[in-house]
Design a protein around this motif. Structure first.
Motif, PDB file in Angstrom:
ATOM      1  N   LYS A   1       8.118  32.453  -6.513  1.00  0.00           N
ATOM      2  CA  LYS A   1       6.839  33.088  -6.823  1.00  0.00           C
ATOM      3  C   LYS A   1       6.534  32.965  -8.328  1.00  0.00           C
TER       4      LYS A   1
ATOM      5  N   GLU B   1      13.372  40.452   0.205  1.00  0.00           N
ATOM      6  CA  GLU B   1      13.063  39.343  -0.687  1.00  0.00           C
ATOM      7  C   GLU B   1      14.292  38.984  -1.517  1.00  0.00           C
ATOM      8  N   THR B   2      14.685  37.719  -1.504  1.00  0.00           N
ATOM      9  CA  THR B   2      15.868  37.263  -2.233  1.00  0.00           C
ATOM     10  C   THR B   2      15.465  36.795  -3.628  1.00  0.00           C
ATOM     11  N   TRP B   3      16.483  36.485  -4.447  1.00  0.00           N
ATOM     12  CA  TRP B   3      16.180  36.041  -5.803  1.00  0.00           C
ATOM     13  C   TRP B   3      15.488  34.685  -5.799  1.00  0.00           C
ATOM     14  N   THR B   4      15.754  33.853  -4.792  1.00  0.00           N
ATOM     15  CA  THR B   4      15.069  32.556  -4.740  1.00  0.00           C
ATOM     16  C   THR B   4      13.582  32.736  -4.403  1.00  0.00           C
ATOM     17  N   ASP B   5      13.274  33.728  -3.582  1.00  0.00           N
ATOM     18  CA  ASP B   5      11.868  34.011  -3.292  1.00  0.00           C
ATOM     19  C   ASP B   5      11.137  34.462  -4.553  1.00  0.00           C
ATOM     20  N   LYS B   6      11.790  35.339  -5.316  1.00  0.00           N
ATOM     21  CA  LYS B   6      11.184  35.833  -6.557  1.00  0.00           C
ATOM     22  C   LYS B   6      11.020  34.698  -7.563  1.00  0.00           C
ATOM     23  N   THR B   7      12.026  33.817  -7.649  1.00  0.00           N
ATOM     24  CA  THR B   7      11.957  32.685  -8.574  1.00  0.00           C
ATOM     25  C   THR B   7      10.845  31.727  -8.169  1.00  0.00           C
TER      26      THR B   7
END
Length: 143
Positions: A117, A109-115
């Motif tokens: 979400k 999971e990348t930081w863009t995925d976390k952002t």
């Protein structure tokens, strides 16, 4: 297995006469070949296995014949094969190709995925809070 081992198995399977009781068919039950199944009794499976074992036995000889594309015919038009089946396997085409499996790396999971979400959850919470505040405001305005 070598040719002799395969031939011994074929000979053992061919000793009995299975053709009278055999039933074999390959069918599709849905939208395509990915939804296929085999409908067969024991005798039909054994006869189909005999054909595949014969193809395995003769593969090396067929591959040595480089003048033309060699195939091993299967008995798809035999009496024990269901005439109504939707898929007929007519022959085996031997090859020397080796299947290479490409291992898929586990997804990280990348930081863009976390952002993304966090942003979606925040938007849903803001919509719920706004709806509650709006309902309370309308109720106070009516009363």
């Amino acid at each position: 297995m070598n040719k002799e081992d395969l031939q011994n198995i074929i000979d053992k399977l061919e000793k009995e006469d299975r053709k009278e009781k055999a039933y074999f068919g390959i069918f599709e039950y849905g939208g395509g070949p990915d939804e296929s199944f085999i409908k067969a009794n024991k005798q039909g499976l054994e006869l189909f296995a005999i054909d595949l074992l014969k193809a395995a036995r003769d593969t090396e000889g067929l591959l040595k014949n480089e003048t033309e594309k060699s195939v091993f015919p299967l008995g798809f038009d035999e009496d024990w094969v269901d005439d109504d089946c939707s898929t007929y396997i007519q022959y085996v085409e031997p090859t020397n190709e080796i299947r290479t499996n490409v291992k898929q790396e586990p997804y990280v999971e990348t930081w863009t995925d976390k952002t993304m979400k966090f942003g979606c959850i925040s938007a849903i919470l803001i919509a719920i809070i706004s709806a509650i505040v709006g309902i309370v405001t309308i109720i106070k305005w009516i009363i």
